[in-house]
Design a protein around this motif. Structure first.
Motif, mmCIF file in Angstrom:
data_model
loop_
_atom_site.group_PDB
_atom_site.id
_atom_site.type_symbol
_atom_site.label_atom_id
_atom_site.label_comp_id
_atom_site.label_asym_id
_atom_site.label_seq_id
_atom_site.Cartn_x
_atom_site.Cartn_y
_atom_site.Cartn_z
ATOM 1 N N GLY A 94 -30.203 31.231 -57.586
ATOM 2 C CA GLY A 94 -28.835 31.032 -58.053
ATOM 3 C C GLY A 94 -28.614 29.644 -58.619
ATOM 4 O O GLY A 94 -27.932 29.470 -59.642
ATOM 5 N N SER A 110 -24.324 34.798 -69.007
ATOM 6 C CA SER A 110 -23.349 35.136 -67.968
ATOM 7 C C SER A 110 -23.767 34.504 -66.635
ATOM 8 O O SER A 110 -24.945 34.321 -66.351
ATOM 9 N N ARG A 111 -22.746 34.146 -65.834
ATOM 10 C CA ARG A 111 -23.029 33.607 -64.494
ATOM 11 C C ARG A 111 -23.227 34.707 -63.456
ATOM 12 O O ARG A 111 -23.492 34.414 -62.278
ATOM 13 N N LEU A 112 -23.071 35.938 -63.910
ATOM 14 C CA LEU A 112 -23.200 37.039 -62.968
ATOM 15 C C LEU A 112 -24.553 37.069 -62.270
ATOM 16 O O LEU A 112 -24.619 37.264 -61.040
ATOM 17 N N MET A 149 -27.521 28.890 -62.541
ATOM 18 C CA MET A 149 -26.305 28.142 -62.835
ATOM 19 C C MET A 149 -26.615 26.888 -63.659
ATOM 20 O O MET A 149 -25.840 26.495 -64.536
ATOM 21 N N ALA A 166 -26.459 34.604 -61.478
ATOM 22 C CA ALA A 166 -26.475 33.548 -60.464
ATOM 23 C C ALA A 166 -25.660 33.965 -59.245
ATOM 24 O O ALA A 166 -26.055 33.723 -58.096
ATOM 25 N N ILE A 167 -24.486 34.596 -59.537
ATOM 26 C CA ILE A 167 -23.643 35.041 -58.417
ATOM 27 C C ILE A 167 -24.355 36.089 -57.582
ATOM 28 O O ILE A 167 -24.313 36.073 -56.332
ATOM 29 N N ILE A 168 -25.043 37.009 -58.266
ATOM 30 C CA ILE A 168 -25.789 38.045 -57.543
ATOM 31 C C ILE A 168 -26.888 37.412 -56.695
ATOM 32 O O ILE A 168 -27.120 37.795 -55.540
ATOM 33 N N SER A 193 -27.117 27.708 -67.356
ATOM 34 C CA SER A 193 -25.981 28.324 -68.029
ATOM 35 C C SER A 193 -25.335 27.305 -68.957
ATOM 36 O O SER A 193 -25.120 26.156 -68.579
ATOM 37 N N PHE A 197 -26.948 34.327 -55.503
ATOM 38 C CA PHE A 197 -26.347 33.663 -54.348
ATOM 39 C C PHE A 197 -25.908 34.693 -53.293
ATOM 40 O O PHE A 197 -26.055 34.474 -52.081
ATOM 41 N N SER A 198 -25.361 35.813 -53.761
ATOM 42 C CA SER A 198 -24.913 36.851 -52.825
ATOM 43 C C SER A 198 -26.088 37.415 -52.035
ATOM 44 O O SER A 198 -26.009 37.620 -50.810
#
Length: 328
Positions: free
Chosen positions: A296, A223-225, A300, A227-229, A303, A231-232
């Motif tokens: 992140g 999941s890319r989640l 990514m 990476a998103i977390i 992935s 980056f956030s």
């Protein structure tokens, strides 16, 4: 034992041969091999037994007695009687070989008239017998390499299979075997004077099986989640650093305006401590932001959906904002 009916002409011919053989055993007939009296006596005894067995229809035993008698004292007439016994058994191949032996024997000019008559009779019998001997033509379908063929258990040379093979009349067991392909056999009832075609078939060889392809496990769908977390978190850290840095700069400027160089009033000590903490918070925010952005980018890149697409990312900081920009 049942009553055996034999046609009179055949029996008379046979009895004539027996009589001729016995006469030859009693006299030193020309053309016979030298033998002692004991051998002649034993040959006479065996010939008499053979004659009786033939009359009784026991042709197999009769043939053996005549063979033994001839071994003790050779006489063409004894061989003829043995041949007749085999002919009555239906063993035409064996009878032919014996008739040929008598027909081609070199009797010599001084041989007895009985032996000469026996040779003449053998030639006639041989000519009549040739048309009676049957054959089998063996046809094998899909024969594997190294196939062995037998008739009544006797192996046949592969070269002989190209043409009919002479056999005795009657039931004949035809078999073929090959390593890894099993055995095939049949019983052919062969009649006199015919060529019998016997077919044996092996199953079709199985189609070659293609080697199984190694199963390729599907790559885990990451999941890319995360990476998103990451980056956030990085963005939040940078934003915190910007805000804290701005407050630190403003507060630090106010404090320096109230100090004489590095000497500041004691009343500014609380403000100075708050300013130091704000500066530390700004540094920590920027560090967290950089770490989040780097994490992140790594997540990514690994992935599966981004494999081979040249994933890239970068941290963009603007007035009052911070964000990550990239391609995946």
């Amino acid at each position: 034992m049942g009553i055996l009916i034999v046609r009179a002409p055949l029996m008379r011919a046979f009895m004539g041969l027996c009589a001729a053989a016995l006469v030859a055993l009693h006299a030193p007939g020309a053309g016979a091999q030298p033998a002692g009296e004991d051998s002649k006596r034993e040959a006479r005894r065996l010939a008499n037994e053979g004659e009786q067995l033939f009359k009784e229809g026991d042709y197999k035993s009769a043939a053996e007695r005549f063979r033994q008698a001839d071994a003790h004292f050779h006489a063409p007439t004894l061989v003829m009687m043995e041949a007749r016994s085999h002919e009555r058994l239906g063993a035409l191949l064996e009878a032919r070989a014996l008739y040929e032996k008598v027909a081609t024997e070199d009797l010599g000019p001084s041989s007895s008239a009985k032996f000469q008559e026996a040779q003449s009779e053998a030639k006639k019998k041989l000519e009549a017998l040739l048309s009676r001997i049957p054959s089998v033509l063996i046809v094998i379908t899909r024969a594997p390499a190294g196939t062995r063929v037998t008739i009544d258990g006797v192996e046949i040379e592969p070269a002989r299979l190209a043409s009919p093979i002479e056999v005795n009349p009657g039931p004949r067991v035809i078999a073929a075997s090959a390593a890894g392909a099993g055995d095939r056999s049949t019983v052919a009832v062969v009649k006199e004077g015919v060529i019998e075609t016997v077919e044996l078939s092996f199953p079709e060889a199985p189609a070659p099986v293609a080697p199984a392809k190694a199963a390729v496990a599907d790559a885990p769908k990451t999941s890319r989640l995360p990476a998103i977390i990451a980056f956030s978190a990085g963005g939040a850290g940078v934003l915190t650093g910007i805000v804290a840095g701005a407050l630190w700069a403003s507060k630090n400027s106010d404090i320096r305006s109230q100090c004489d160089g590095d000497v500041c009033p004691k009343s500014l000590v609380p403000d100075i401590e708050v300013t130091k903490m704000t500066g530390r918070l700004a540094v920590a925010g920027f560090v967290i932001g950089a770490a989040g952005a780097a994490t992140g980018v790594v997540l990514m890149a690994i992935s599966p959906s981004s494999a081979g697409q040249g994933a890239s990312a970068g941290l963009v900081i603007g007035p009052g904002s911070a964000f990550v920009r990239g391609s995946f």
